[in-house]
Structures are given as C-alpha cells and as structure tokens.
Design an enzyme around this catalytic site. Structure first.
Site, PDB file in Angstrom:
ATOM      1  N   SER A 127     -34.439  27.922  28.261  1.00  0.00           N
ATOM      2  CA  SER A 127     -34.545  28.005  26.628  1.00  0.00           C
ATOM      3  C   SER A 127     -35.654  26.961  26.386  1.00  0.00           C
ATOM      4  CB  SER A 127     -33.331  27.217  26.008  1.00  0.00           C
ATOM      5  OG  SER A 127     -33.516  27.169  24.713  1.00  0.00           O
TER       6      SER A 127
ATOM      7  N   TYR B 203     -25.963  22.375  24.408  1.00  0.00           N
ATOM      8  CA  TYR B 203     -26.793  23.425  24.714  1.00  0.00           C
ATOM      9  C   TYR B 203     -28.194  22.878  25.200  1.00  0.00           C
ATOM     10  CZ  TYR B 203     -29.300  27.963  24.480  1.00  0.00           C
ATOM     11  OH  TYR B 203     -29.762  29.197  24.894  1.00  0.00           O
TER      12      TYR B 203
HETATM   13  P1  NAP Z   1     -25.771  36.790  23.720  1.00  0.00           P
HETATM   14  O1  NAP Z   1     -26.127  38.229  23.243  1.00  0.00           O
HETATM   15  O2  NAP Z   1     -24.856  35.974  23.198  1.00  0.00           O
HETATM   16  O3  NAP Z   1     -25.187  36.883  25.294  1.00  0.00           O
HETATM   17  C1  NAP Z   1     -24.754  35.861  26.274  1.00  0.00           C
HETATM   18  C2  NAP Z   1     -24.020  36.486  27.358  1.00  0.00           C
HETATM   19  O4  NAP Z   1     -23.575  35.590  28.306  1.00  0.00           O
HETATM   20  C3  NAP Z   1     -23.173  37.595  27.214  1.00  0.00           C
HETATM   21  O5  NAP Z   1     -23.128  38.556  28.188  1.00  0.00           O
HETATM   22  C4  NAP Z   1     -21.886  37.019  27.280  1.00  0.00           C
HETATM   23  O6  NAP Z   1     -20.570  37.616  27.483  1.00  0.00           O
HETATM   24  C5  NAP Z   1     -22.081  36.145  28.675  1.00  0.00           C
HETATM   25  N1  NAP Z   1     -21.203  34.685  28.611  1.00  0.00           N
HETATM   26  C6  NAP Z   1     -21.040  33.925  27.914  1.00  0.00           C
HETATM   27  N2  NAP Z   1     -19.879  33.044  28.372  1.00  0.00           N
HETATM   28  C7  NAP Z   1     -19.575  33.827  29.371  1.00  0.00           C
HETATM   29  C8  NAP Z   1     -18.680  33.345  30.422  1.00  0.00           C
HETATM   30  N3  NAP Z   1     -17.758  32.327  30.098  1.00  0.00           N
HETATM   31  N4  NAP Z   1     -18.330  33.990  31.517  1.00  0.00           N
HETATM   32  C9  NAP Z   1     -19.202  35.325  31.639  1.00  0.00           C
HETATM   33  N5  NAP Z   1     -20.188  35.477  30.683  1.00  0.00           N
HETATM   34  C10 NAP Z   1     -20.419  34.823  29.669  1.00  0.00           C
HETATM   35  O7  NAP Z   1     -26.873  36.158  23.955  1.00  0.00           O
HETATM   36  P2  NAP Z   1     -28.138  36.156  24.580  1.00  0.00           P
HETATM   37  O8  NAP Z   1     -29.547  35.614  23.648  1.00  0.00           O
HETATM   38  O9  NAP Z   1     -28.581  37.536  25.401  1.00  0.00           O
HETATM   39  O10 NAP Z   1     -28.037  34.933  25.819  1.00  0.00           O
HETATM   40  C11 NAP Z   1     -28.638  35.217  27.113  1.00  0.00           C
HETATM   41  C12 NAP Z   1     -29.105  33.896  27.597  1.00  0.00           C
HETATM   42  O11 NAP Z   1     -30.260  33.555  27.033  1.00  0.00           O
HETATM   43  C13 NAP Z   1     -28.153  32.882  27.527  1.00  0.00           C
HETATM   44  O12 NAP Z   1     -28.137  31.843  28.899  1.00  0.00           O
HETATM   45  C14 NAP Z   1     -28.877  32.198  26.258  1.00  0.00           C
HETATM   46  O13 NAP Z   1     -28.698  30.817  26.379  1.00  0.00           O
HETATM   47  C15 NAP Z   1     -30.274  32.336  26.640  1.00  0.00           C
HETATM   48  N6  NAP Z   1     -31.290  32.292  25.510  1.00  0.00           N
HETATM   49  C16 NAP Z   1     -31.364  32.993  24.594  1.00  0.00           C
HETATM   50  C17 NAP Z   1     -32.155  32.969  23.651  1.00  0.00           C
HETATM   51  C18 NAP Z   1     -32.151  33.443  22.189  1.00  0.00           C
HETATM   52  O14 NAP Z   1     -33.067  33.248  21.279  1.00  0.00           O
HETATM   53  N7  NAP Z   1     -31.286  34.670  22.152  1.00  0.00           N
HETATM   54  C19 NAP Z   1     -33.320  32.080  23.423  1.00  0.00           C
HETATM   55  C20 NAP Z   1     -33.150  31.063  24.655  1.00  0.00           C
HETATM   56  C21 NAP Z   1     -32.407  31.168  25.798  1.00  0.00           C
HETATM   57  P3  NAP Z   1     -19.767  38.023  26.426  1.00  0.00           P
HETATM   58  O15 NAP Z   1     -20.427  39.076  25.534  1.00  0.00           O
HETATM   59  O16 NAP Z   1     -18.421  38.556  26.922  1.00  0.00           O
HETATM   60  O17 NAP Z   1     -19.453  36.970  25.334  1.00  0.00           O
END
Ligand code: NAP
Length: 249
Positions: free
Chosen positions: A141, A154
C-alpha cells in the site's frame, strides 16, 4: 515470451472482487491456471478465467487466522500438482481515530494483512524450494511508505509487509524465488468506498494524483504480470508503486 505464464499455476487470495479479481484475470490472460482462496465465493472471477480457457479452482478460506493455510496450499496443489505464483492480496482495513481503536480490530487487521501472509509465503516457499523456484507478490500500500489517517493497524500491517517482503527476498532469492510487492495507490474498490463516499476526502485525494484519476483494478495488471513472470527474474525485494504518480508528488 518474457511475460508468458503458460503452464504456470497461480494462487491469488481475496480474488472474488476488486484488485485480487483483476490480478487473477490478468494472470490468466498471460496463460496461468488460477486458484483463488477467500471467504466469499468467486464465481465471477471463475467465469472470467474459464472464458480465457484456463483452469480454475475456488478454495474457501477465512484468512483472518492461519488455521486454513496448510489446507489452502494442499488444495491449490491439487489443481495441477504445482504452484509457481502466490499473490497475497486478501486484506482488510478498519477506520477509526487512534484514540478509539479496539484490540479486536487491531488483531483482525494484523492477522489478516500480515500474519496469514507470512505463513502463506512460508507454505508456498517450502513447495517452491523443492520445485526450483517461484514468484511471490504481496499487495502492499502507499501506507507501506506513509502514515495515513485513522488507519493505524492498516498502516502498521502494510509497513511491516514491505519489511517482510525484503526479509523473505533476502532468504529465498538463492532458491530462485522472487519475493516482491506492489503498492497500489488509491483504487476504486471496496477498500476505499468510505473515502469516495466523503466528498471532501475524495476531492483532496484526487487533487494529489498527477494522473488526475483514481486507479481502476485493471491498472495493476501489467505490474502483476511483470512480477509473476520471467521478466522479473533478477528483481528481488522491491515494493513497486502503481499510484498514478502519488508518491512522486
Ligand atoms: P476489497 O474489494 O475490499 O477486497 C478485499 C479482498 O480481501 C476481498 O476479496 C475480501 O474478501 C478479501 N478478504 C478480506 N478479509 C478476508 C479474510 N479474512 N479471509 C479471506 N479473504 C479476505 O479491496 P481491494 O482494494 O481489492 O483490496 C485488495 C488488496 O489491495 C488489500 O490487501 C488492500 O489492502 C490492498 N490495497 C488496496 C488499495 C485501494 O485503493 N483499493 C490500495 C492499496 C492497497 P470478501 O469479499 O469476502 O470480504
């Protein structure tokens, strides 16, 4: 051929939506068969991978604890008997003033974003050491570099993930395992829904992005394929920002 993943098997966590889904589809487009692991069914991702003619397996696992790690690895290996690529994408964010954060939320964030990631890396690497190498890509991140606001656990987890990426790269590079990370900027997914729902925060974030837009999950496809492919064979321990220029500002 540098970016061709034909014959490879990739495990992507949290690939039912958002960034994980886009990365799973991108790796399939590059030729890999895909295993996903998460707590929700990933039917849409499976349909996308199948439409590309690649193998697909959906493993159910709640990664807020390390309990399912061994089973996830065993099931992933059942698809093709091999694991070449691990993308640790599943992650969670809790927003609260630091004065109000409760221990349970702190632990859930650290256990999901850091502890399970380490033990998935370890399980994959034990296999990759035997098979002669592989690629591990952790989703970090901007808060691997910066402090953020109202997300102390986080930030701690993602800053630690950058250090963990470097530590594992040092130990496993000699085994032919590349451990690297991608640091997405501000992407339009569930993770950032609360920010986009707050017009003042949304505007303030957008004003700092040189590319003048939020990231879309597909914007990560190239970085993911690069770090999962032969093209990155001499790249170890980096945290690659894909952020529309945010960190350059
Ligand atoms: P998201 O749409 O909230 O996706 C998060 C994913 O992680 C979902 O598939 C979720 O499953 C899964 N997850 C969460 N808790 C879990 C658990 N206990 N066991 C198994 N799976 C779990 O958000 P995203 O942005 O795509 O996030 C993906 C990654 O990118 C994360 O690591 C996040 O920190 C990172 N990230 C995102 C951003 C951004 O701007 N969006 C920026 C930097 C980093 P469910 O659908 O079942 O909850």
């Amino acid at each position: 051929m540098l970016f061709n993943l034909a014959g490879k098997t990739a495990l992507v966590t949290g690939a039912n939506t958002g960034i994980g889904q886009a990365i799973a589809i991108a790796l399939a487009e590059a030729g890999a068969d895909i295993v996903v692991a998460g707590r929700s069914e990933a039917a849409e991702t499976g349909a996308g991978v199948a439409a590309l003619g690649r193998g697909f397996l959906d493993v159910r696992a709640d990664l807020s604890s390390t309990e399912p790690v061994r089973r996830v690895m065993d099931e992933a290996l059942a698809l093709n008997g091999r694991l070449d690529i691990l993308v640790n994408n599943a992650g969670i964010i809790h927003r609260a003033d630091s004065l109000d954060v409760v221990e349970e939320d702190w632990d859930t964030v650290m256990d999901t974003n850091l502890k399970s990631v380490f033990f998935l890396c370890q399980a994959a690497a034990r296999h990759m050491v035997r098979s002669g190498g592989g690629k591990i890509v952790n989703i970090a991140s901007l808060l691997s570099f910066q402090g953020g606001i109202r997300v102390p656990a986080y930030t701690a987890s993602k800053s630690a993930l950058a250090g963990l990426t470097r530590a594992l790269a040092n130990e496993w590079a000699a085994h032919g395992i590349n451990v690297n990370a991608i640091a997405p900027g501000y992407f339009d997914t569930g993770n950032t829904a609360a920010l986009r729902a707050d017009p003042a925060r949304e505007r303030a974030i957008l004003a700092r992005i040189p590319a003048e837009r939020w990231g879309q999950p597909d914007d990560l496809a190239g970085a993911a394929i690069f770090l999962a492919s032969r093209a990155s064979d001499y790249v170890h321990g980096i945290v690659l920002p894909v952020d529309g220029g945010w960190l350059a500002r």
